[in-house]
Write a protein that holds these residues in place. Structure first.
Motif, PDB file in Angstrom:
ATOM      1  N   ALA A   1      14.034 -11.857  13.350  1.00 23.18           N
ATOM      2  CA  ALA A   1      14.369 -10.429  13.443  1.00 23.18           C
ATOM      3  C   ALA A   1      14.465  -9.801  12.058  1.00 23.18           C
ATOM      4  O   ALA A   1      14.032  -8.655  11.851  1.00 23.18           O
ATOM      5  N   MET A   2      15.035 -10.531  11.109  1.00 23.49           N
ATOM      6  CA  MET A   2      15.191  -9.994   9.761  1.00 23.49           C
ATOM      7  C   MET A   2      13.833  -9.752   9.088  1.00 23.49           C
ATOM      8  O   MET A   2      13.690  -8.858   8.240  1.00 23.49           O
ATOM      9  N   LEU A   3      12.821 -10.516   9.492  1.00 22.94           N
ATOM     10  CA  LEU A   3      11.506 -10.377   8.871  1.00 22.94           C
ATOM     11  C   LEU A   3      10.695  -9.208   9.431  1.00 22.94           C
ATOM     12  O   LEU A   3       9.710  -8.792   8.825  1.00 22.94           O
ATOM     13  N   ARG A   4      11.120  -8.666  10.561  1.00 19.94           N
ATOM     14  CA  ARG A   4      10.383  -7.545  11.153  1.00 19.94           C
ATOM     15  C   ARG A   4      10.358  -6.360  10.186  1.00 19.94           C
ATOM     16  O   ARG A   4      11.371  -5.980   9.617  1.00 19.94           O
ATOM     17  N   GLY A   5       9.182  -5.816  10.003  1.00 20.24           N
ATOM     18  CA  GLY A   5       9.028  -4.700   9.082  1.00 20.24           C
ATOM     19  C   GLY A   5       8.830  -5.123   7.644  1.00 20.24           C
ATOM     20  O   GLY A   5       8.446  -4.301   6.810  1.00 20.24           O
ATOM     21  N   LYS A   6       9.106  -6.394   7.346  1.00 21.05           N
ATOM     22  CA  LYS A   6       8.927  -6.901   5.978  1.00 21.05           C
ATOM     23  C   LYS A   6       7.751  -7.859   5.876  1.00 21.05           C
ATOM     24  O   LYS A   6       7.153  -8.015   4.818  1.00 21.05           O
TER      25      LYS A   6
ATOM     26  N   ARG B   1      -0.116 -12.735 -10.897  1.00 18.61           N
ATOM     27  CA  ARG B   1      -0.556 -13.937 -10.204  1.00 18.61           C
ATOM     28  C   ARG B   1      -0.798 -13.651  -8.724  1.00 18.61           C
ATOM     29  O   ARG B   1      -1.779 -14.123  -8.144  1.00 18.61           O
ATOM     30  N   MET B   2       0.078 -12.883  -8.118  1.00 22.34           N
ATOM     31  CA  MET B   2      -0.126 -12.533  -6.708  1.00 22.34           C
ATOM     32  C   MET B   2      -1.452 -11.818  -6.505  1.00 22.34           C
ATOM     33  O   MET B   2      -2.190 -12.106  -5.555  1.00 22.34           O
ATOM     34  N   ARG B   3      -1.773 -10.891  -7.373  1.00 26.50           N
ATOM     35  CA  ARG B   3      -3.027 -10.159  -7.225  1.00 26.50           C
ATOM     36  C   ARG B   3      -4.230 -11.088  -7.388  1.00 26.50           C
ATOM     37  O   ARG B   3      -5.232 -10.971  -6.667  1.00 26.50           O
ATOM     38  N   GLU B   4      -4.126 -12.027  -8.331  1.00 30.39           N
ATOM     39  CA  GLU B   4      -5.219 -12.990  -8.537  1.00 30.39           C
ATOM     40  C   GLU B   4      -5.433 -13.843  -7.294  1.00 30.39           C
ATOM     41  O   GLU B   4      -6.562 -14.038  -6.841  1.00 30.39           O
TER      42      GLU B   4
ATOM     43  N   TYR C   1      11.347  -9.685  -2.862  1.00 29.20           N
ATOM     44  CA  TYR C   1      10.181 -10.559  -3.038  1.00 29.20           C
ATOM     45  C   TYR C   1       9.074 -10.193  -2.050  1.00 29.20           C
ATOM     46  O   TYR C   1       7.909 -10.050  -2.431  1.00 29.20           O
ATOM     47  N   LEU C   2       9.443  -9.986  -0.789  1.00 31.24           N
ATOM     48  CA  LEU C   2       8.437  -9.641   0.211  1.00 31.24           C
ATOM     49  C   LEU C   2       7.827  -8.262  -0.059  1.00 31.24           C
ATOM     50  O   LEU C   2       6.656  -8.030   0.236  1.00 31.24           O
ATOM     51  N   ALA C   3       8.603  -7.367  -0.649  1.00 30.23           N
ATOM     52  CA  ALA C   3       8.056  -6.069  -1.035  1.00 30.23           C
ATOM     53  C   ALA C   3       6.994  -6.246  -2.121  1.00 30.23           C
ATOM     54  O   ALA C   3       5.951  -5.566  -2.116  1.00 30.23           O
ATOM     55  N   ARG C   4       7.226  -7.160  -3.054  1.00 29.39           N
ATOM     56  CA  ARG C   4       6.212  -7.452  -4.077  1.00 29.39           C
ATOM     57  C   ARG C   4       4.966  -8.068  -3.445  1.00 29.39           C
ATOM     58  O   ARG C   4       3.834  -7.744  -3.839  1.00 29.39           O
ATOM     59  N   CYS C   5       5.183  -8.960  -2.478  1.00 29.46           N
ATOM     60  CA  CYS C   5       4.048  -9.554  -1.768  1.00 29.46           C
ATOM     61  C   CYS C   5       3.206  -8.470  -1.099  1.00 29.46           C
ATOM     62  O   CYS C   5       1.971  -8.485  -1.174  1.00 29.46           O
ATOM     63  N   ARG C   6       3.874  -7.542  -0.459  1.00 28.72           N
ATOM     64  CA  ARG C   6       3.181  -6.475   0.266  1.00 28.72           C
ATOM     65  C   ARG C   6       2.355  -5.611  -0.679  1.00 28.72           C
ATOM     66  O   ARG C   6       1.248  -5.160  -0.339  1.00 28.72           O
ATOM     67  N   GLN C   7       2.884  -5.362  -1.876  1.00 30.39           N
ATOM     68  CA  GLN C   7       2.171  -4.527  -2.836  1.00 30.39           C
ATOM     69  C   GLN C   7       0.922  -5.222  -3.379  1.00 30.39           C
ATOM     70  O   GLN C   7      -0.018  -4.560  -3.826  1.00 30.39           O
ATOM     71  N   ALA C   8       0.905  -6.560  -3.315  1.00 31.31           N
ATOM     72  CA  ALA C   8      -0.185  -7.313  -3.929  1.00 31.31           C
ATOM     73  C   ALA C   8      -1.408  -7.474  -3.043  1.00 31.31           C
ATOM     74  O   ALA C   8      -2.481  -7.824  -3.533  1.00 31.31           O
TER      75      ALA C   8
END
Length: 256
Positions: free
Chosen positions: A220-225, A161-164, A195-202
């Motif tokens: 700060a926690m979101l930096r790099g992700k 679904r993310m890729r679509e 979850y954010l790693a999956r988002c990045r791959q899509a």
């Protein structure tokens, strides 16, 4: 310039970008104007200006109340367009988007709404109750106009679904940090990281993360992700409790 390219260029000099959210007409356009000026002065990259709607189904109680009060105050869609044009002209370093619900767009006329959005200098739209399967005409008009129709990933989205969705998106992807509505605190833990790693791959589009992001520690926690943190309810609550003058120091403190 294409919004995605512009945001990626900004990331060459910033570890993470900021997008903020305001409900137009709450508590007044005068206060909106003051708040936007402070946001722009403190480095906010994008601002989503919400055109109020009576049933904002993705929003929690704080933003729901703001929508209802703004409508009670008599704000109109035309008021929002005029104010939006004023802001886009006054603050050219900020990229503005309209956020609203599809009923507003439908009643105005889909193509007319999108053309007007482009004409006043906005770069895109965020319409959370318009899934891409039902938005073919909106997507086509946005593409023709060079507007970014922002699409959503959620924690329940499958990789397929993310890729679509990514294939239809422009500008950036809005990654909803958790289930539910806006305003509740988000737990930033290993599940969010996965979850954010999956988002990045899509997708190779920038990732903006919202829903419950409200503190410097969250950003700060979101930096790099992720590429952009979205601050919504926290700003509205701050204006309610401390006034517009508190917004500048709050925004500056998010990136300390």
């Amino acid at each position: 310039m294409d919004l995605a390219i512009e945001l990626k260029n900004r990331l060459h000099t910033k570890p993470i970008l900021l997008m903020t959210h305001l409900v137009l007409g709450y508590p007044s356009l005068r206060i909106n104007r003051e708040v936007i000026a402070q946001m722009a002065a403190n480095g906010v990259d994008c601002i989503e200006l919400q055109i109020p709607f009576s049933e904002p189904i993705a929003d929690g109680p704080v933003i729901l109340k703001a929508n209802q009060q703004s409508l009670k105050n008599g704000i109109s869609v035309e008021d929002c367009f005029r104010f939006g044009q004023e802001m886009a002209t006054a603050f050219p370093t900020v990229r503005f988007l309209f956020m609203t619900y599809y009923n507003i767009v439908f009643k105005y006329g889909e193509e007319a709404f999108l053309r007007r959005t482009k004409e006043i200098g906005f770069c895109g739209t965020i319409i959370p109750d318009l899934p891409p399967e039902e938005g073919a005409s909106s997507l086509a008009v946005s593409e023709a106009l060079g507007l970014a129709p922002i699409q959503f990933f959620t924690p329940t989205s499958t990789n397929e679904r993310m890729r679509e969705v990514a294939g239809l998106a422009r500008g950036f992807i809005y990654c909803v940090a958790r289930r539910g509505v806006t305003g509740e605190q988000t737990t930033l833990d290993d599940s969010l990281t996965a979850y954010l790693a999956r988002c990045r791959q899509a997708t190779d589009l920038p990732l903006a993360v919202g829903f419950g992001i409200s503190r410097r520690e969250d950003v700060a926690m979101l930096r790099g992700k992720a590429d952009m943190a979205v601050i919504g309810t926290a700003t509205i609550q701050l204006v309610d409790s401390q006034g517009a003058d508190a917004v500048g120091p709050f925004i500056a403190g998010l990136l300390d």
